[in-house]
Enzyme design. Structure first.
Site, PDB file in Angstrom:
ATOM      1  CB  CYS A  13      -0.915   0.068   1.198  1.00  0.00           C
ATOM      2  SG  CYS A  13       0.002   0.043   2.958  1.00  0.00           S
ATOM      3  CG  HIS A  41       3.873  -6.805  10.083  1.00  0.00           C
ATOM      4  ND1 HIS A  41       2.463  -6.593  10.637  1.00  0.00           N
ATOM      5  CD2 HIS A  41       4.883  -6.740  10.883  1.00  0.00           C
ATOM      6  CE1 HIS A  41       2.877  -5.921  11.690  1.00  0.00           C
ATOM      7  NE2 HIS A  41       4.132  -6.190  12.080  1.00  0.00           N
ATOM      8  CD  GLU A 134      -3.731   1.189  12.229  1.00  0.00           C
ATOM      9  OE1 GLU A 134      -4.607   1.667  12.375  1.00  0.00           O
ATOM     10  OE2 GLU A 134      -3.224   0.407  11.315  1.00  0.00           O
ATOM     11  CB  THR A 170      -6.104   1.913   9.206  1.00  0.00           C
ATOM     12  OG1 THR A 170      -4.699   1.188   9.160  1.00  0.00           O
ATOM     13  CG2 THR A 170      -6.040   3.135   9.909  1.00  0.00           C
ATOM     14  CB  SER A 230      -3.207  -8.191  11.019  1.00  0.00           C
ATOM     15  OG  SER A 230      -2.340  -8.419  12.067  1.00  0.00           O
TER      16      SER A 230
END
Length: 293
Positions: A13, A41, A134, A170, A230
């Site tokens: 992203c 990650h 986060e 998010t 995740s």
């Protein structure tokens, strides 16, 4: 020979792209650069940058450093991290994702507005993974008072006789967030305030339907993601829900020939933390299966 397609929308992203670009720019200037936690990650990408000189450290190690440069990754950090940096004369290279930064600011403003006397009336609830980088940064905006819920069962920690303000990590799914909203509405005491804020990144959320369509159109899908991601787990499960012949691999070494036996179309896709070059390696390994019979 099977047709192999790499999903054009998979991969980093923009927040991760920015963090890696900042790291590479700093490393190109020479000198030592530390990164607080894995920059992304994905262990293969972390290793690539380690070979360029990026040193990954923990929060405990940060406290013992001084007069150095430290990169903050896209996940963001709590206020305590910045306080340590100021105290130890550490130069921060801040690569916090703008979407995460905006969410931090909203939660802090909400918390500051309801805690003029140190005892909040409104409970700030964060739908997210407990201990995720986060989420730690978000909870830090509330001096550690926010309630983190990973699923419906986690709502037992909330007092529904008091007002609730719900936010989301998010990278959580819209489906999960909407289910959380409905459950809280059902449990809230009559007349007690409940507000919720959709803070899910659309660049991540919009990938779900695209990936489901991508996976439906293939005989076999290979989903490439790091074990710590995740987002990777969420998107992999979305692909597998529509195509049971979806397999999760960290890199090309985990491929198994029998997965693709008889397949005419093979799709390769990945998480927001998966580099494009890693998906290309998986493709090249599949091509070697073909060429070696």
């Amino acid at each position: 020979m099977a047709v192999i397609e790499i999903d054009r929308e998979s991969g980093f992203c923009f927040g991760v792209v920015t963090a890696i670009r900042k790291a590479e720019e700093e490393l190109a200037r020479g000198g030592v650069l530390y990164c607080l936690g894995d920059i992304v990650h994905n262990s293969d990408e972390v290793e690539r940058l380690r070979a360029k000189g990026l040193i990954t450290i923990t929060h405990d190690e940060l406290e013992s450093l001084s007069n150095v440069k430290v990169l903050l990754r896209a996940h963001g950090e709590p206020p305590t991290t910045y306080a340590i940096a100021r105290r130890n004369n550490i130069e921060i290279i801040d690569a916090t994702c703008p979407v995460v930064l905006k969410l931090q600011q909203r939660i802090k403003a909400n918390f500051d507005a309801v805690v003029p006397d140190g005892s909040p009336d409104v409970q700030i609830v964060i739908y997210g993974k407990l201990g995720h980088a986060e989420v730690n940064g978000l909870v830090g905006q509330t001096e550690g008072r926010a309630i983190v819920v990973e699923d419906i069962d986690g709502l037992d920690k909330v007092d529904f006789s008091r007002p609730v303000a719900l936010y989301s990590q998010t990278t959580k799914s819209l489906e999960g967030f909407n289910a959380m909203i409905e459950e809280i509405k059902h449990r809230m005491a009559s007349g007690v305030g409940f507000t919720y804020f959709d803070t899910i990144c659309r660049q991540v959320a919009n990938r779900v339907e695209h990936l489901r369509a991508f996976a439906r159109g293939k005989d076999v899908v290979l989903f490439v993601a790091g074990t710590k991601s995740s987002n990777g787990k969420v998107l992999f499960n979305q692909c597998r829900a529509v195509n049971p012949r979806t397999y999760l691999v960290a890199n090309e070494t985990e491929l198994r020939r029998e997965w693709v036996d008889g397949a005419s179309t093979i799709g390769i896709c990945g998480a927001t933390s998966t580099p494009r070059w890693l998906m290309e390696r998986v493709r090249d390994s599949l091509l070697s299966f073909e060429s070696n019979g």
